[in-house]
Scaffold this motif. Structure first.
Motif, PDB file in Angstrom:
ATOM      1  N   ALA A  72       0.863  -1.177   0.000  1.00 35.21           N
ATOM      2  CA  ALA A  72       0.000   0.000   0.000  1.00 35.21           C
ATOM      3  C   ALA A  72       0.896   1.221   0.000  1.00 35.21           C
ATOM      4  N   GLU A  73       0.391   2.314  -0.511  1.00 32.44           N
ATOM      5  CA  GLU A  73       1.159   3.548  -0.552  1.00 32.44           C
ATOM      6  C   GLU A  73       1.486   4.032   0.857  1.00 32.44           C
ATOM      7  N   SER A  74       0.674   3.622   1.832  1.00 35.75           N
ATOM      8  CA  SER A  74       0.808   4.095   3.203  1.00 35.75           C
ATOM      9  C   SER A  74       1.824   3.317   4.031  1.00 35.75           C
ATOM     10  N   GLY A  75       2.883   2.838   3.400  1.00 38.22           N
ATOM     11  CA  GLY A  75       3.993   2.244   4.124  1.00 38.22           C
ATOM     12  C   GLY A  75       3.795   0.834   4.631  1.00 38.22           C
ATOM     13  N   LEU A  76       2.684   0.178   4.288  1.00 40.00           N
ATOM     14  CA  LEU A  76       2.454  -1.196   4.735  1.00 40.00           C
ATOM     15  C   LEU A  76       3.378  -2.147   3.991  1.00 40.00           C
ATOM     16  N   VAL A  77       4.000  -3.043   4.745  1.00 38.14           N
ATOM     17  CA  VAL A  77       4.929  -4.035   4.192  1.00 38.14           C
ATOM     18  C   VAL A  77       4.483  -5.416   4.634  1.00 38.14           C
ATOM     19  N   ILE A  78       4.392  -6.333   3.694  1.00 39.75           N
ATOM     20  CA  ILE A  78       4.120  -7.730   4.055  1.00 39.75           C
ATOM     21  C   ILE A  78       5.429  -8.501   3.989  1.00 39.75           C
ATOM     22  N   THR A  79       5.644  -9.349   4.970  1.00 43.78           N
ATOM     23  CA  THR A  79       6.830 -10.192   5.021  1.00 43.78           C
ATOM     24  C   THR A  79       6.421 -11.501   5.676  1.00 43.78           C
ATOM     25  N   ASN A  80       7.380 -12.300   6.086  1.00 44.74           N
ATOM     26  CA  ASN A  80       7.049 -13.555   6.762  1.00 44.74           C
ATOM     27  C   ASN A  80       6.857 -13.349   8.258  1.00 44.74           C
ATOM     28  N   HIS A  81       6.046 -14.207   8.851  1.00 43.21           N
ATOM     29  CA  HIS A  81       5.883 -14.241  10.311  1.00 43.21           C
ATOM     30  C   HIS A  81       7.243 -14.446  10.971  1.00 43.21           C
ATOM     31  N   HIS A  82       8.042 -15.358  10.407  1.00 42.12           N
ATOM     32  CA  HIS A  82       9.333 -15.624  11.041  1.00 42.12           C
ATOM     33  C   HIS A  82      10.312 -14.470  10.856  1.00 42.12           C
ATOM     34  N   CYS A  83      10.071 -13.584   9.888  1.00 44.81           N
ATOM     35  CA  CYS A  83      10.930 -12.413   9.709  1.00 44.81           C
ATOM     36  C   CYS A  83      10.562 -11.287  10.673  1.00 44.81           C
ATOM     37  N   ALA A  84       9.302 -11.264  11.106  1.00 43.91           N
ATOM     38  CA  ALA A  84       8.856 -10.274  12.089  1.00 43.91           C
ATOM     39  C   ALA A  84       8.888 -10.844  13.505  1.00 43.91           C
ATOM     40  N   PHE A  85       9.436 -12.040  13.647  1.00 44.55           N
ATOM     41  CA  PHE A  85       9.387 -12.772  14.915  1.00 44.55           C
ATOM     42  C   PHE A  85       9.996 -11.972  16.062  1.00 44.55           C
ATOM     43  N   SER A  86      11.103 -11.269  15.797  1.00 44.23           N
ATOM     44  CA  SER A  86      11.781 -10.559  16.884  1.00 44.23           C
ATOM     45  C   SER A  86      10.914  -9.430  17.439  1.00 44.23           C
ATOM     46  N   ILE A  87      10.124  -8.772  16.581  1.00 48.17           N
ATOM     47  CA  ILE A  87       9.242  -7.712  17.067  1.00 48.17           C
ATOM     48  C   ILE A  87       8.130  -8.313  17.919  1.00 48.17           C
ATOM     49  N   ILE A  88       7.564  -9.429  17.432  1.00 42.34           N
ATOM     50  CA  ILE A  88       6.495 -10.091  18.185  1.00 42.34           C
ATOM     51  C   ILE A  88       7.029 -10.550  19.539  1.00 42.34           C
ATOM     52  N   GLN A  89       8.222 -11.161  19.526  1.00 43.44           N
ATOM     53  CA  GLN A  89       8.824 -11.641  20.772  1.00 43.44           C
ATOM     54  C   GLN A  89       9.130 -10.488  21.722  1.00 43.44           C
ATOM     55  N   GLU A  90       9.586  -9.379  21.165  1.00 44.95           N
ATOM     56  CA  GLU A  90       9.950  -8.215  21.974  1.00 44.95           C
ATOM     57  C   GLU A  90       8.788  -7.734  22.840  1.00 44.95           C
ATOM     58  N   HIS A  91       7.576  -7.846  22.316  1.00 39.61           N
ATOM     59  CA  HIS A  91       6.407  -7.338  23.029  1.00 39.61           C
ATOM     60  C   HIS A  91       5.607  -8.449  23.719  1.00 39.61           C
ATOM     61  N   SER A  92       6.189  -9.647  23.780  1.00 40.07           N
ATOM     62  CA  SER A  92       5.486 -10.772  24.406  1.00 40.07           C
ATOM     63  C   SER A  92       5.955 -10.984  25.839  1.00 40.07           C
ATOM     64  N   THR A  93       5.019 -11.320  26.692  1.00 42.37           N
ATOM     65  CA  THR A  93       5.301 -11.696  28.069  1.00 42.37           C
ATOM     66  C   THR A  93       4.418 -12.893  28.393  1.00 42.37           C
ATOM     67  N   PRO A  94       4.686 -13.600  29.485  1.00 40.31           N
ATOM     68  CA  PRO A  94       3.773 -14.691  29.851  1.00 40.31           C
ATOM     69  C   PRO A  94       2.338 -14.210  30.058  1.00 40.31           C
ATOM     70  N   GLN A  95       2.178 -12.940  30.468  1.00 40.41           N
ATOM     71  CA  GLN A  95       0.839 -12.403  30.699  1.00 40.41           C
ATOM     72  C   GLN A  95       0.178 -11.936  29.397  1.00 40.41           C
ATOM     73  N   ARG A  96       0.984 -11.529  28.429  1.00 38.72           N
ATOM     74  CA  ARG A  96       0.479 -11.070  27.131  1.00 38.72           C
ATOM     75  C   ARG A  96       1.338 -11.712  26.048  1.00 38.72           C
ATOM     76  N   ASP A  97       1.059 -12.971  25.781  1.00 43.57           N
ATOM     77  CA  ASP A  97       1.889 -13.768  24.889  1.00 43.57           C
ATOM     78  C   ASP A  97       1.436 -13.585  23.439  1.00 43.57           C
ATOM     79  N   LEU A  98       1.984 -12.548  22.782  1.00 44.26           N
ATOM     80  CA  LEU A  98       1.600 -12.255  21.407  1.00 44.26           C
ATOM     81  C   LEU A  98       2.100 -13.324  20.438  1.00 44.26           C
ATOM     82  N   LEU A  99       3.181 -14.024  20.813  1.00 48.84           N
ATOM     83  CA  LEU A  99       3.637 -15.121  19.968  1.00 48.84           C
ATOM     84  C   LEU A  99       2.521 -16.156  19.802  1.00 48.84           C
ATOM     85  N   THR A 100       1.886 -16.488  20.896  1.00 47.88           N
ATOM     86  CA  THR A 100       0.823 -17.496  20.871  1.00 47.88           C
ATOM     87  C   THR A 100      -0.490 -16.923  20.359  1.00 47.88           C
TER      88      THR A 100
END
Length: 723
Positions: A72-100
C-alpha cells in the motif's frame, strides 16, 4: 543511474526460465517478446528504469536478513511471520503472549515499534569495479590486497552515506569480477501491524519445515514510518507512514496451475560457483558438524525452555533459528547426495580445465585454480577449531556479549575507516540495539548449559587446534562438575549479563573494561584475541580469493557460452517462474496448491498441528467469503512455483504478470534445499502463502475491517480509519 551494471549480455532468453537470480539491470537485457509470452503484462522498463535506477522491483525491500514488499502507498509491508518474529517476541510476556495469541492493531496508535527493525528501499546501483581494483597497490600481498579492498569499500560507502538516512554497501559479484555500490534509503521506524497466532504462522512447526504439502500462514504485516516532513527518522509518536512510490496491489483472484509469477527479493548466499573440492568439504564436514553441534544445542534450549514460561519465550527466537539451520543442513546433505551435485560440479570443472588447456590466454585461469585448491586444502587443517570458535562466539550469549564489548572498545580506539566494518560508527546504533535486544533472548540456565557443551567439545580438539582461552579458564581436560561450577561462578560474578551495566560497558575504553576485573570480560579479552587472529587469517584468504577467483571465473563464463547468473549475495534479484507441482520420488506427484481443508485434516489439537479456535470455527462453518477458489472449491492456503530462491528470499513478494501480489514466499521444498549448489528444474520449487489465505484470515477470522479498507479490499474510508 550513474553507471549501469550489466553482468552479462543476456541472449537466448528462453533458456533462462526458472533458473537464475537476475539483477534488475539484467532484466532489461531479456527479450521483451519472450517475457510477454511467459506471462509478463507490464513493460520490462516498468520493472526497472535504467535512467532513474529504480522501478517496480524496488517495491521489494530489505527487512534485515529477509525480504518484504510494500502493499500500500501508506507504508504497509508484508513479510514472513518468522521475519517479524523478533518484534512479536519483543512485546510478548507470559501475561500477554503475542507469539501465541497473535496481534492486530485496531488503529495506528496501537502499532508496536520494533527495536532495531529496519526497512531498506533501493535507490541506485553503480558499477565501481575500476575504483575497487585500482585501490590495490602494485605487488600487494594477499593480506594487503584484502585490506586495500576493504578500505576502498568503506570509503565508497562513507561518501555514499553522506546523504541523510542512507544505507549503502559494495556488493561483490563472481568473487570480485565485478563490484557494485548499492544506495538505499533506510527507514528506522518500523512497527508491527498484524501477526497471526503462532499456530498459524508456524503451522506444522519443524515437522513440516521444508516440506510439502504445506499449510502455513507464514506472513505478517508491518509499517514503515518517517518524520512529518517525509525524512527518515527514529521512532517518534509524531511520525507518519512512509509514502511508497512503488507497491504491489493484492491480486484477489490469486493463482492457478501454470500461471506466470515472479519472485523478487534479496537472496542471501548460494554456492554454485564453488570449486568441486569446496563443495565436497561442505558435504563431508561442514553440514555433518552443524547437525551434530546444533542438534545438541537445540535439545538444551528445548529442555530448559520447557521448565519456565519466561524461559520458553526467551529461547524462542534462537531456537527457531537453530532449528531452521539444523534441518536445512539435513536437506543440503540429502540433496547433494541425491543430485550427485559434487560429482556434477567436478565434471563441469574438468570441462572448463580441458577447454582452458587449449587456449594460451587461459593459462592464468588454470594457475588460479591450482592455487585455490591448495588454499582449500590448507584451510581444512583447522576446520574443527574455526567451526567451534564461530559457534561459541555467536550462539552462547555470555561469551558472545563479552567478546562484542571487548572488540567494540578496541576498535573504537582506531580511526573510523581503520576499524573492522562491523564496528564502524555507522554500525554503532545497530550494535547498541543488539546489546539491548539480546537481554530478551537471554535465559541463564540454557546459556550456561550450551557453554558447558561447547567447552566439552573444545577440550577434545587436537593439539594443533586448541582454543587457548578455553584451556586457560577451564583446563585442557574435561571434568563436568568442575567446568559447570566455573561457568556458574563466571555468570554470578559478571555484570556483562546485566542490561544497565552492559550499556555502560558499551561506552567504555579497553582500559576501563579491564579495570572492572569482571571474570566474563576477562574471558572475553582472551577469546577476542583469538577471534582477531582468525579474522586476520581469513582476511589473508579473502585477499587470495579476490586475486585468484575472478581469473578462474572468467574462464568458466567464457566456456559456458550462455548467460550465467552470479551467485546470490543479498542484493536485489528477480526470478521468473510458473506455478507447478512436482514428483518427489518414483510413483508420487504433488499438486501445486493446498487448501483450508488440508489445514483441518492435519489438526490434532496438539503442537505443531493445533489450529487456533477462531480459525477452526471459521473453517468448520465454511465461512469462505469471497476467497474461495472456484476450481478447488476451498480457500487456497499455499502454492508452489519453480522459482530459483534461497535464504534471504523469506518474505519475498510473489507477483503476477500485472505486478500484483499473489503470494508471499517463505520456504523451499525438502528436495530443493540443495538448490544453493545447483538448480534442478524437476524439484526446484519454492513455497508461498496464497494471498487469498492472507485475506481470508484478515476478513473472516480477524474482521480486520480498517486494514482491509486500507489495502483497497473493502470500499470506504481508508487512512482516517487507521489513525
Amino acid at each position: 543511474m550513474k553507471k549501469t551494471l550489466l553482468l552479462l549480455s543476456l541472449v537466448a532468453a528462453p533458456a533462462l526460465a526458472g533458473e537464475g537470480k537476475w539483477t534488475p539491470q539484467q532484466v532489461l537485457e531479456l527479450d521483451p517478446a519472450w517475457l510477454k509470452a511467459q506471462g509478463l503484462q507490464v513493460s520490462p522498463k516498468r520493472l526497472w528504469d535504467p535512467k532513474r535506477g529504480t522501478g517496480l522491483l524496488a517495491g521489494a525491500v530489505n527487512v534485515g536478513g529477509c525480504t518484504g514488499a510494500f502493499i500500500a502507498e501508506s507504508g504497509l509491508v508484508i513479510t514472513n511471520h518468522h521475519c517479524a518474529f523478533s518484534i512479536i517476541q519483543e512485546h510478548s510476556t507470559p501475561q500477554r503472549d503475542l507469539l501465541t495469541q497473535g496481534f492486530l492493531a485496531k488503529g495506528r496508535e496501537e502499532e508496536l515499534p520494533g527495536k532495531g527493525a529496519r526497512v531498506q528501499v533501493p535507490r541506485s546501483f553503480t558499477d565501481v569495479t575500476k575504483e575497487m581494483l585500482a585501490a590495490v597497490p602494485e605487488g600487494a600481498d594477499d593480506l594487503s590486497r584484502q585490506k586495500s579492498l576493504e578500505r576502498k569499500d568503506k570509503e565508497l560507502v562513507a561518501a555514499c552515506e553522506k546523504r541523510p538516512a542512507t544505507r549503502c554497501k559494495v556488493a561483490s559479484f563472481d568473487g570480485g569480477l565485478r563490484y557494485v555500490l548499492i544506495d538505499s534509503v533506510e527507514l528506522a521506524d518500523v512497527r508491527l501491524v498484524y501477526a497471526p497466532p503462532r499456530a498459524v504462522g508456524e503451522y506444522g512447526g519443524e515437522v513440516d519445515n521444508w516440506m510439502w504439502p504445506r499449510h502455513t500462514g507464514d506472513f505478517a504485516i508491518i509499517r514503515a514510518y518517517v518524520a512529518p516532513d517525509g525524512s527518515a527518522a527514529q521512532y517518534n509518536a509524531q511520525n507518519v507512514p512512509y509514502k511508497a512510490e512503488f507497491f504491489f496491489p493484492l491480486a484477489t483472484e490469486g493463482v492457478k496451475p501454470d500461471d506466470f509469477v515472479m519472485v523478487l527479493g534479496y537472496p542471501g548466499t548460494t554456492f554454485r560457483a564453488l570449486l568441486a573440492d569446496e563443495m565436497a568439504e561442505r558435504q563431508a564436514r561442514y553440514y555433518p558438524r552443524l547437525i551434530d553441534v546444533y542438534g545438541e544445542l537445540i535439545r538444551i534450549l528445548e529442555e530448559e525452555g520447557a521448565k519456565d514460561p519466561a524461559g520458553k519465550i526467551a529461547v524462542a527466537s534462537n531456537l527457531k533459528s537453530m532449528h531452521n539451520r539444523y534441518k536445512n543442513a539435513g536437506g543440503q546433505l540429502a540433496g547433494l547426495k541425491r543430485g550427485s551435485l559434487v560429482e556434477k560440479q567436478r565434471a563441469a570443472e574438468a570441462a572448463v580445465v580441458a577447454w582452458a588447456e587449449k587456449r594460451k590466454e587461459s593459462a592464468g585461469a588454470l594457475k588460479a585454480r591450482t592455487e585455490l585448491l591448495a588454499q582449500q586444502a590448507e584451510k581444512a587443517k583447522t576446520f574443527e577449531r574455526e567451526f567451534l570458535l564461530d559457534v561459541l562466539k555467536a550462539s552462547v550469549k555470555g561469551p558472545s556479549l563479552a567478546v562484542t564489548l571487548v572488540r567494540l572498545s578496541q576498535e573504537r580506539a582506531k580511526p573510523d575507516l581503520e576499524r573492522k566494518p562491523e564496528f564502524m560508527d555507522r554500525e554503532l546504533p545497530r550494535l547498541k540495539d543488539r546489546l539491548e535486544r539480546e537481554q530478551k533472548n537471554f535465559f541463564a540456565p540454557a546459556d550456561k548449559r550450551m557453554f558447558l557443551a561447547l567447552v566439552r567439545r573444545a577440550q577434545t580438539l587436537g593439539e594443533s587446534e586448541r582454543i587457548a582461552a578455553v584451556d586457560k579458564l577451564f583446563g585442557r581436560t574435561y571434568a563436568e562438575k568442575e567446568v559447570s561450577a566455573k561457568i556458574d561462578a563466571l555468570y554470578t560474578a559478571s555484570k556483562v549479563l546485566d542490561l544497565t551495566e552492559r550499556q555502560k560497558m558499551s561506552g567504555e575504553t579497553e582500559a576501563q573494561l579491564r579495570a572492572r576485573k569482571d571474570p566474563l570480560l576477562d574471558f572475553g579479552f582472551d577469546l577476542a584475541a583469538e577471534v582477531v587472529a582468525l579474522d586476520e587469517l581469513r582476511d589473508r584468504r579473502a585477499g587470495a580469493s579476490a586475486r585468484l577467483f575472478p581469473e578462474w571465473r572468467r574462464a568458466v563464463l567464457a566456456q559456458a557460452g550462455k548467460p550465467v547468473a552470479p551467485d546470490a549475495n543479498s542484493t536485489l534479484r528477480v526470478t521468473f517462474a510458473k506455478v507447478k507441482g512436482y514428483s518427489p520420488r518414483d510413483g508420487a506427484f504433488y499438486t501445486p496448491q493446498t487448501t483450508l481443508a488440508g489445514v483441518m485434516e492435519k489438526h490434532t489439537g496438539e503442537e505443531p498441528f493445533d489450529v487456533p479456535d477462531k480459525v477452526a470455527a471459521a473453517a468448520e462453518a465454511k465461512r469462505y467469503g469471497p476467497w474461495v477458489d472456484a476450481r478447488l472449491k476451498d480457500v487456497p492456503v499455499n502454492f508452489l512455483a519453480d522459482a530459483d530462491t534461497t535464504g534471504g528470499n523469506s518474505g519475498s513478494p510473489t507477483v503476477n504478470g500485472k505486478g500484483q501480489l499473489v503470494g508471499v514466499n517463505f520456504d523451499r521444498v525438502w528436495e530443493n534445499v540443495s538448490n544453493d549448489f545447483g538448480y534442478n528444474p524437476d524439484v526446484a520449487r519454492n513455497v508461498n502463502v496464497d494471498v487469498r489465505y492472507v485475506l481470508w484470515l484478515l476478513d473472516q477470522v480477524e474482521d480486520a475491517d480498517a486494514l482491509l479498507r486500507e489495502l483497497g479490499i473493502r470500499k470506504g474510508p481508508k487512512a482516517q480509519e487507521r489513525r
